[in-house]
Design an enzyme around this catalytic site. Sequence first.
Site, PDB file in Angstrom:
ATOM      1  N   SER A   1       4.241   9.576 -22.082  1.00 31.03           N
ATOM      2  CA  SER A   1       3.947  10.938 -21.612  1.00 31.03           C
ATOM      3  C   SER A   1       2.823  11.564 -22.429  1.00 31.03           C
ATOM      4  CB  SER A   1       5.199  11.809 -21.653  1.00 31.03           C
ATOM      5  OG  SER A   1       5.688  11.865 -22.975  1.00 31.03           O
TER       6      SER A   1
ATOM      7  N   GLN B   1      -5.447   2.677   0.359  1.00 32.81           N
ATOM      8  CA  GLN B   1      -4.650   2.071  -0.729  1.00 32.81           C
ATOM      9  C   GLN B   1      -4.622   2.987  -1.948  1.00 32.81           C
ATOM     10  OE1 GLN B   1      -5.580  -2.375  -1.201  1.00 32.81           O
ATOM     11  NE2 GLN B   1      -7.264  -1.651   0.043  1.00 32.81           N
ATOM     12  N   LEU B   2      -5.786   3.574  -2.219  1.00 36.25           N
ATOM     13  CA  LEU B   2      -5.920   4.439  -3.395  1.00 36.25           C
ATOM     14  C   LEU B   2      -4.931   5.613  -3.375  1.00 36.25           C
ATOM     15  CD1 LEU B   2      -7.601   5.563  -5.851  1.00 36.25           C
ATOM     16  CD2 LEU B   2      -9.113   6.605  -4.159  1.00 36.25           C
TER      17      LEU B   2
ATOM     18  N   GLN C   1     -13.724  13.435   1.874  1.00 36.46           N
ATOM     19  CA  GLN C   1     -14.563  13.925   2.965  1.00 36.46           C
ATOM     20  C   GLN C   1     -13.773  13.870   4.277  1.00 36.46           C
ATOM     21  OE1 GLN C   1     -17.873  11.407   4.395  1.00 36.46           O
ATOM     22  NE2 GLN C   1     -19.148  13.130   3.827  1.00 36.46           N
TER      23      GLN C   1
ATOM     24  N   HIS D   1      -1.893   3.143 -15.400  1.00 35.53           N
ATOM     25  CA  HIS D   1      -0.992   2.495 -14.444  1.00 35.53           C
ATOM     26  C   HIS D   1      -1.794   1.961 -13.243  1.00 35.53           C
ATOM     27  CE1 HIS D   1       2.604   1.827 -12.043  1.00 35.53           C
ATOM     28  NE2 HIS D   1       2.078   2.546 -11.077  1.00 35.53           N
TER      29      HIS D   1
ATOM     30  N   ARG E   1      -4.355  -2.326 -10.077  1.00 36.47           N
ATOM     31  CA  ARG E   1      -5.478  -2.562  -9.172  1.00 36.47           C
ATOM     32  C   ARG E   1      -6.606  -3.400  -9.763  1.00 36.47           C
ATOM     33  NH1 ARG E   1      -3.353  -1.620  -4.139  1.00 36.47           N
ATOM     34  NH2 ARG E   1      -2.192   0.334  -4.161  1.00 36.47           N
TER      35      ARG E   1
HETATM   36  C1  LIG Z   1      -1.215  -5.920  -4.978  1.00 34.47           C
HETATM   37  C2  LIG Z   1      -0.596  -4.794  -4.219  1.00 34.47           C
HETATM   38  C3  LIG Z   1      -0.119  -5.012  -2.949  1.00 34.47           C
HETATM   39  C4  LIG Z   1       0.470  -3.964  -2.240  1.00 34.47           C
HETATM   40  N1  LIG Z   1       0.921  -4.185  -0.968  1.00 34.47           N
HETATM   41  C5  LIG Z   1       1.517  -3.185  -0.282  1.00 34.47           C
HETATM   42  C6  LIG Z   1       2.031  -3.387   1.039  1.00 34.47           C
HETATM   43  O1  LIG Z   1       1.937  -4.471   1.583  1.00 34.47           O
HETATM   44  N2  LIG Z   1       2.599  -2.348   1.686  1.00 34.47           N
HETATM   45  C7  LIG Z   1       2.732  -1.116   1.098  1.00 34.47           C
HETATM   46  O2  LIG Z   1       3.284  -0.199   1.719  1.00 34.47           O
HETATM   47  N3  LIG Z   1       2.257  -0.879  -0.147  1.00 34.47           N
HETATM   48  C8  LIG Z   1       1.668  -1.882  -0.853  1.00 34.47           C
HETATM   49  N4  LIG Z   1       1.186  -1.639  -2.106  1.00 34.47           N
HETATM   50  C9  LIG Z   1       1.277  -0.272  -2.653  1.00 34.47           C
HETATM   51  C10 LIG Z   1       2.434  -0.144  -3.671  1.00 34.47           C
HETATM   52  O3  LIG Z   1       3.678  -0.380  -3.057  1.00 34.47           O
HETATM   53  C11 LIG Z   1       2.435   1.275  -4.279  1.00 34.47           C
HETATM   54  O4  LIG Z   1       2.648   2.234  -3.266  1.00 34.47           O
HETATM   55  C12 LIG Z   1       1.137   1.614  -4.951  1.00 34.47           C
HETATM   56  O5  LIG Z   1       0.666   0.545  -5.729  1.00 34.47           O
HETATM   57  C13 LIG Z   1       1.351   2.827  -5.852  1.00 34.47           C
HETATM   58  O6  LIG Z   1       2.078   2.413  -6.966  1.00 34.47           O
HETATM   59  P1  LIG Z   1       3.179   3.262  -7.692  1.00 34.47           P
HETATM   60  O7  LIG Z   1       4.185   3.757  -6.723  1.00 34.47           O
HETATM   61  O8  LIG Z   1       3.675   2.499  -8.873  1.00 34.47           O
HETATM   62  O9  LIG Z   1       2.259   4.346  -8.318  1.00 34.47           O
HETATM   63  P2  LIG Z   1       2.106   5.938  -8.344  1.00 34.47           P
HETATM   64  O10 LIG Z   1       2.348   6.585  -7.048  1.00 34.47           O
HETATM   65  O11 LIG Z   1       0.764   6.011  -8.912  1.00 34.47           O
HETATM   66  O12 LIG Z   1       3.207   6.393  -9.338  1.00 34.47           O
HETATM   67  C14 LIG Z   1       3.166   6.077 -10.723  1.00 34.47           C
HETATM   68  C15 LIG Z   1       4.570   5.830 -11.219  1.00 34.47           C
HETATM   69  O13 LIG Z   1       5.289   7.074 -11.141  1.00 34.47           O
HETATM   70  C16 LIG Z   1       6.638   6.816 -10.783  1.00 34.47           C
HETATM   71  N5  LIG Z   1       6.925   7.448  -9.493  1.00 34.47           N
HETATM   72  C17 LIG Z   1       6.028   8.042  -8.664  1.00 34.47           C
HETATM   73  N6  LIG Z   1       6.645   8.552  -7.596  1.00 34.47           N
HETATM   74  C18 LIG Z   1       7.956   8.256  -7.727  1.00 34.47           C
HETATM   75  C19 LIG Z   1       9.110   8.501  -6.939  1.00 34.47           C
HETATM   76  N7  LIG Z   1       9.056   9.144  -5.768  1.00 34.47           N
HETATM   77  N8  LIG Z   1      10.284   8.062  -7.382  1.00 34.47           N
HETATM   78  C20 LIG Z   1      10.396   7.394  -8.571  1.00 34.47           C
HETATM   79  N9  LIG Z   1       9.344   7.115  -9.370  1.00 34.47           N
HETATM   80  C21 LIG Z   1       8.143   7.556  -8.946  1.00 34.47           C
HETATM   81  C22 LIG Z   1       6.797   5.301 -10.708  1.00 34.47           C
HETATM   82  O14 LIG Z   1       7.186   4.822 -11.976  1.00 34.47           O
HETATM   83  C23 LIG Z   1       5.392   4.836 -10.412  1.00 34.47           C
HETATM   84  O15 LIG Z   1       5.145   3.498 -10.794  1.00 34.47           O
HETATM   85  C24 LIG Z   1       0.593  -2.678  -2.829  1.00 34.47           C
HETATM   86  C25 LIG Z   1       0.114  -2.475  -4.131  1.00 34.47           C
HETATM   87  C26 LIG Z   1      -0.480  -3.512  -4.831  1.00 34.47           C
HETATM   88  C27 LIG Z   1      -0.989  -3.250  -6.227  1.00 34.47           C
END
Ligand SMILES: Cc1cc2nc3c(=O)[nH]c(=O)nc-3n(C[C@H](O)[C@H](O)[C@H](O)COP(=O)(O)OP(=O)(O)OC[C@H]3O[C@@H](n4cnc5c(N)ncnc54)[C@H](O)[C@@H]3O)c2cc1C
Length: 221
Positions: A63, A84-85, A96, A170, A175
């Site tokens: 944190s 994806q981002l 935009q 993260h 990525r």
């Molecule tokens: C190689 C790759 C392939 C992927 N393929 C797919 C796919 O096929 N289909 C698809 O839908 N997505 C896909 N994704 C997207 C993936 O599932 C995540 O949505 C995306 O990478 C965001 O990651 P995150 O949720 O960890 O991160 P962030 O949203 O950046 O959150 C950061 C961290 O905060 C915490 N957090 C955030 N929100 C919550 C919450 N609501 N509850 C609990 N903890 C939370 C978690 O610890 C999380 O890791 C892919 C991602 C990667 C890297």
Amino acid sequence: MEVCKGSECLRVELVAFSLPRDGDVDGLVAESGAISHAPEFRTLNEERKRHLIELLRKLGHESVFEHACFTFRVEGISRVCTHQLVRHRLASYTQQSQRYVKLRNPKYIVPESIMDSEFRDEYMELLERASDLYRRMVESGVRKEDARFILPQGIETKIVITMNARELRHFIKLRCDKSAQWEIRNLAKRMLELAHEVAPLLFEDLYNEFIVNERDRAKSL
Ligand SMILES: Cc1cc2nc3c(=O)[nH]c(=O)nc-3n(C[C@H](O)[C@H](O)[C@H](O)COP(=O)(O)OP(=O)(O)OC[C@H]3O[C@@H](n4cnc5c(N)ncnc54)[C@H](O)[C@@H]3O)c2cc1C
């Protein structure tokens, strides 16, 4: 219509970051972390800062990294990439709008694999046709928010991203990894390079892993 091969049009700028009064972003995080075990706030030397940042990472006391923020301006990426981002929820985005901005001369990101393939001409023809139909529909009064449904996902977009260092780390871990898709990987690597320039200690481990080591591996091939 304009076409960009792969990431050749990608432009990423670090337009703002948390700038402490003494100009030391690493110090902002390290010295904030230090207060949890010290009676007073104090200034740390380079060695102590590095040690503390490594310790915070190792202990998962992440944190503290949230005190430093980074804002990037990005252009020359596709909507495939921004889709994806924006799955990364702990960030702020401004993109935009295709509802308000009329795309006069649409630009498309085309993967290298397609540019170099037998499908190139057919692909370009479809992009031209989609762009032309979009233009004619808007000119004849169809709303931009409706006409845009014809636009391919590879269309270029512009976006502003703000992440704190915890989320940025993260994002970079997920990525910059080899399993990530090439375009978002190129974006993440560029963001890492820029963040590392202003906060070398905060991103040192990731910079070594994804930039230095990969460069060395590529050289040895
Ligand atoms: C190689 C790759 C392939 C992927 N393929 C797919 C796919 O096929 N289909 C698809 O839908 N997505 C896909 N994704 C997207 C993936 O599932 C995540 O949505 C995306 O990478 C965001 O990651 P995150 O949720 O960890 O991160 P962030 O949203 O950046 O959150 C950061 C961290 O905060 C915490 N957090 C955030 N929100 C919550 C919450 N609501 N509850 C609990 N903890 C939370 C978690 O610890 C999380 O890791 C892919 C991602 C990667 C890297």
